[in-house]
Write a protein that holds these residues in place. Structure first.
Motif, PDB file in Angstrom:
ATOM      1  N   ARG A  37      51.700   4.706 -63.360  1.00 51.10           N
ATOM      2  CA  ARG A  37      51.850   4.413 -61.930  1.00 51.10           C
ATOM      3  C   ARG A  37      53.176   3.724 -61.592  1.00 51.10           C
ATOM      4  NH1 ARG A  37      49.947  -0.711 -59.951  1.00 51.10           N
ATOM      5  NH2 ARG A  37      49.510  -2.201 -61.630  1.00 51.10           N
ATOM      6  N   TYR A  38      54.111   3.761 -62.545  1.00 55.41           N
ATOM      7  CA  TYR A  38      55.382   3.078 -62.305  1.00 55.41           C
ATOM      8  C   TYR A  38      56.533   4.062 -62.123  1.00 55.41           C
ATOM      9  CZ  TYR A  38      52.817  -1.094 -63.498  1.00 55.41           C
ATOM     10  OH  TYR A  38      51.886  -2.097 -63.492  1.00 55.41           O
ATOM     11  N   LYS A  39      57.555   3.601 -61.421  1.00 54.90           N
ATOM     12  CA  LYS A  39      58.741   4.413 -61.148  1.00 54.90           C
ATOM     13  C   LYS A  39      59.798   4.261 -62.235  1.00 54.90           C
ATOM     14  CE  LYS A  39      56.979   5.718 -57.219  1.00 54.90           C
ATOM     15  NZ  LYS A  39      56.471   7.100 -57.054  1.00 54.90           N
ATOM     16  N   GLY A  40      59.356   3.875 -63.411  1.00 57.07           N
ATOM     17  CA  GLY A  40      60.272   3.703 -64.524  1.00 57.07           C
ATOM     18  C   GLY A  40      60.506   2.247 -64.850  1.00 57.07           C
ATOM     19  N   TRP A  41      61.414   2.014 -65.797  1.00 56.62           N
ATOM     20  CA  TRP A  41      61.721   0.644 -66.227  1.00 56.62           C
ATOM     21  C   TRP A  41      62.523  -0.109 -65.180  1.00 56.62           C
ATOM     22  CZ3 TRP A  41      60.960  -3.273 -69.552  1.00 56.62           C
ATOM     23  CH2 TRP A  41      61.917  -4.292 -69.572  1.00 56.62           C
ATOM     24  N   GLN A  42      63.607   0.491 -64.696  1.00 51.35           N
ATOM     25  CA  GLN A  42      64.602  -0.228 -63.911  1.00 51.35           C
ATOM     26  C   GLN A  42      64.100  -0.636 -62.535  1.00 51.35           C
ATOM     27  OE1 GLN A  42      68.210   1.959 -63.175  1.00 51.35           O
ATOM     28  NE2 GLN A  42      69.421   0.103 -62.908  1.00 51.35           N
ATOM     29  N   SER A  43      64.363  -1.897 -62.182  1.00 53.84           N
ATOM     30  CA  SER A  43      63.960  -2.404 -60.872  1.00 53.84           C
ATOM     31  C   SER A  43      64.717  -1.665 -59.771  1.00 53.84           C
ATOM     32  CB  SER A  43      64.236  -3.906 -60.767  1.00 53.84           C
ATOM     33  OG  SER A  43      65.615  -4.180 -60.930  1.00 53.84           O
ATOM     34  N   GLN A  44      64.055  -1.490 -58.633  1.00 56.73           N
ATOM     35  CA  GLN A  44      64.632  -0.766 -57.508  1.00 56.73           C
ATOM     36  C   GLN A  44      64.339  -1.526 -56.220  1.00 56.73           C
ATOM     37  OE1 GLN A  44      63.302   3.384 -57.534  1.00 56.73           O
ATOM     38  NE2 GLN A  44      62.930   3.245 -59.732  1.00 56.73           N
ATOM     39  N   LYS A  45      65.270  -1.455 -55.277  1.00 59.96           N
ATOM     40  CA  LYS A  45      65.089  -2.138 -54.002  1.00 59.96           C
ATOM     41  C   LYS A  45      63.991  -1.481 -53.169  1.00 59.96           C
ATOM     42  CE  LYS A  45      69.851  -3.852 -53.627  1.00 59.96           C
ATOM     43  NZ  LYS A  45      71.105  -3.841 -52.823  1.00 59.96           N
ATOM     44  N   SER A  46      63.770  -0.180 -53.382  1.00 64.34           N
ATOM     45  CA  SER A  46      62.838   0.567 -52.535  1.00 64.34           C
ATOM     46  C   SER A  46      61.379   0.431 -52.960  1.00 64.34           C
ATOM     47  CB  SER A  46      63.227   2.051 -52.538  1.00 64.34           C
ATOM     48  OG  SER A  46      63.190   2.575 -53.861  1.00 64.34           O
ATOM     49  N   THR A  47      61.131  -0.149 -54.145  1.00 67.41           N
ATOM     50  CA  THR A  47      59.752  -0.260 -54.635  1.00 67.41           C
ATOM     51  C   THR A  47      59.623  -1.431 -55.606  1.00 67.41           C
ATOM     52  OG1 THR A  47      57.991   0.883 -55.837  1.00 67.41           O
ATOM     53  CG2 THR A  47      60.235   1.373 -56.506  1.00 67.41           C
ATOM     54  N   ASP A  48      58.421  -1.978 -55.674  1.00 69.48           N
ATOM     55  CA  ASP A  48      58.168  -3.022 -56.667  1.00 69.48           C
ATOM     56  C   ASP A  48      57.408  -2.454 -57.868  1.00 69.48           C
ATOM     57  OD1 ASP A  48      55.693  -2.552 -55.585  1.00 69.48           O
ATOM     58  OD2 ASP A  48      55.215  -4.665 -55.181  1.00 69.48           O
ATOM     59  N   ALA A  49      57.249  -1.124 -57.898  1.00 66.77           N
ATOM     60  CA  ALA A  49      56.481  -0.485 -58.966  1.00 66.77           C
ATOM     61  C   ALA A  49      57.379  -0.093 -60.138  1.00 66.77           C
ATOM     62  CB  ALA A  49      55.748   0.741 -58.430  1.00 66.77           C
ATOM     63  N   THR A  50      58.017  -1.094 -60.747  1.00 70.01           N
ATOM     64  CA  THR A  50      58.820  -0.880 -61.951  1.00 70.01           C
ATOM     65  C   THR A  50      58.454  -1.946 -62.978  1.00 70.01           C
ATOM     66  OG1 THR A  50      60.691  -2.311 -61.347  1.00 70.01           O
ATOM     67  CG2 THR A  50      60.736  -0.032 -60.542  1.00 70.01           C
ATOM     68  N   ILE A  51      58.662  -1.648 -64.234  1.00 68.39           N
ATOM     69  CA  ILE A  51      58.318  -2.595 -65.296  1.00 68.39           C
ATOM     70  C   ILE A  51      59.239  -3.806 -65.239  1.00 68.39           C
ATOM     71  CG2 ILE A  51      57.914  -2.866 -67.762  1.00 68.39           C
ATOM     72  CD1 ILE A  51      56.198  -0.672 -66.424  1.00 68.39           C
ATOM     73  N   GLN A  52      60.542  -3.565 -65.143  1.00 66.85           N
ATOM     74  CA  GLN A  52      61.504  -4.660 -65.068  1.00 66.85           C
ATOM     75  C   GLN A  52      61.216  -5.542 -63.862  1.00 66.85           C
ATOM     76  OE1 GLN A  52      65.549  -3.636 -63.939  1.00 66.85           O
ATOM     77  NE2 GLN A  52      66.393  -5.033 -65.472  1.00 66.85           N
ATOM     78  N   GLY A  53      60.894  -4.922 -62.735  1.00 64.43           N
ATOM     79  CA  GLY A  53      60.616  -5.673 -61.523  1.00 64.43           C
ATOM     80  C   GLY A  53      59.414  -6.588 -61.664  1.00 64.43           C
TER      81      GLY A  53
END
Length: 246
Positions: free
Chosen positions: A14-30
């Motif tokens: 359910r994540y958009k990948g490892w790297q944090s993104q401004k458009s979503t909080d669904a990242t592992i790094q985030g």
């Protein structure tokens, strides 16, 4: 400043990948950085050994971060696992030397791509395998994999068409583990480009289907063109098993 290394496992479904993104909080790094910011009281950057794609899983992702002060490692490990969602876990946490960098100092990474080959679906593993039930010529796939092993330019197996850095990587081994219901392809190398393992897997599958020949691989590599290689295998079948350091 104190430097800490962590090893993380996660279900990337359910994540958009490892790297944090401004458009979503669904990242592992985030997720990790959010908890560390609340715990430390200031922003903390978590540096991963590499960026796994959206939907890709990890059993042994490595990362590091710096804190202004020393902390109780056991308590911070407990805090992270208490507040992280149930599909992310920190397996270990230890203080390391100040100059340790999880990405630049990684010496070897091991990925596994899981193919479910039975015509009977596995309802419990469906999020972690790519189901492919048509016949595959395994020996041809192994021969093709041998051409992909070594130190060479893997531009044809990179999804980033505008990458300016070197695409030379060393693939140490590509091994196959075969059971009645599954084929697992194990990739070991010093590093992998964007989507590289998934494109290599898709290319090997096309060889197994008879769409490509093992002897096509050197020409694909020489082309240095993403269009020459096979399709990108789905993300859910890929898992980062381990990252090794000196």
């Amino acid at each position: 400043m104190s430097n800490y290394k962590i090893v993380i496992s996660y279900d990337g479904t359910r994540y958009k990948g490892w790297q944090s993104q401004k458009s979503t909080d669904a990242t592992i790094q985030g997720k990790l950085q959010d908890i560390l910011k609340k715990t430390a009281g200031y922003p903390v950057e978590v540096i991963g050994s590499g960026r796994t794609d959206a939907g890709v899983h990890a059993k042994g992702q490595a990362a590091n971060f710096h804190l202004k002060e020393q902390i109780d490692e056991r308590k911070l490990l407990e805090t992270l696992n208490h507040y992280l969602p149930e599909d992310i876990a920190v397996l270990s946490l230890e203080e390391v030397e100040e100059r340790f960098h999880s990405r630049f100092q990684a010496k070897e990474k091991t990925y596994m791509y899981r193919l479910h080959t039975s015509k009977i679906p596995d309802v419990f593993e469906r999020k972690y395998v790519y189901t492919y039930t048509e016949p595959l010529h395994l020996e041809n796939m192994k021969r093709a994999a041998a051409y992909m092993t070594g130190t060479m330019d893997f531009t044809s197996f990179c999804a980033n068409k505008h990458m300016k850095k070197s695409a030379v990587r060393s693939v140490y081994a590509i091994d196959f583990q075969v059971t009645e219901k599954e084929i697992d392809i194990i990739y070991q190398g010093n590093g992998f480009l964007q989507n590289m393992v998934r494109i290599m897997t898709g290319t090997l599958l096309e060889v197994g289907m008879g769409k490509k020949k093992p002897e096509d691989i050197p020409m694909i590599l020489a082309a240095k063109n993403r269009e020459a290689a096979g399709f990108t295998a789905p993300a859910q079948g890929l898992v980062l098993l381990e990252v090794k350091y000196d």
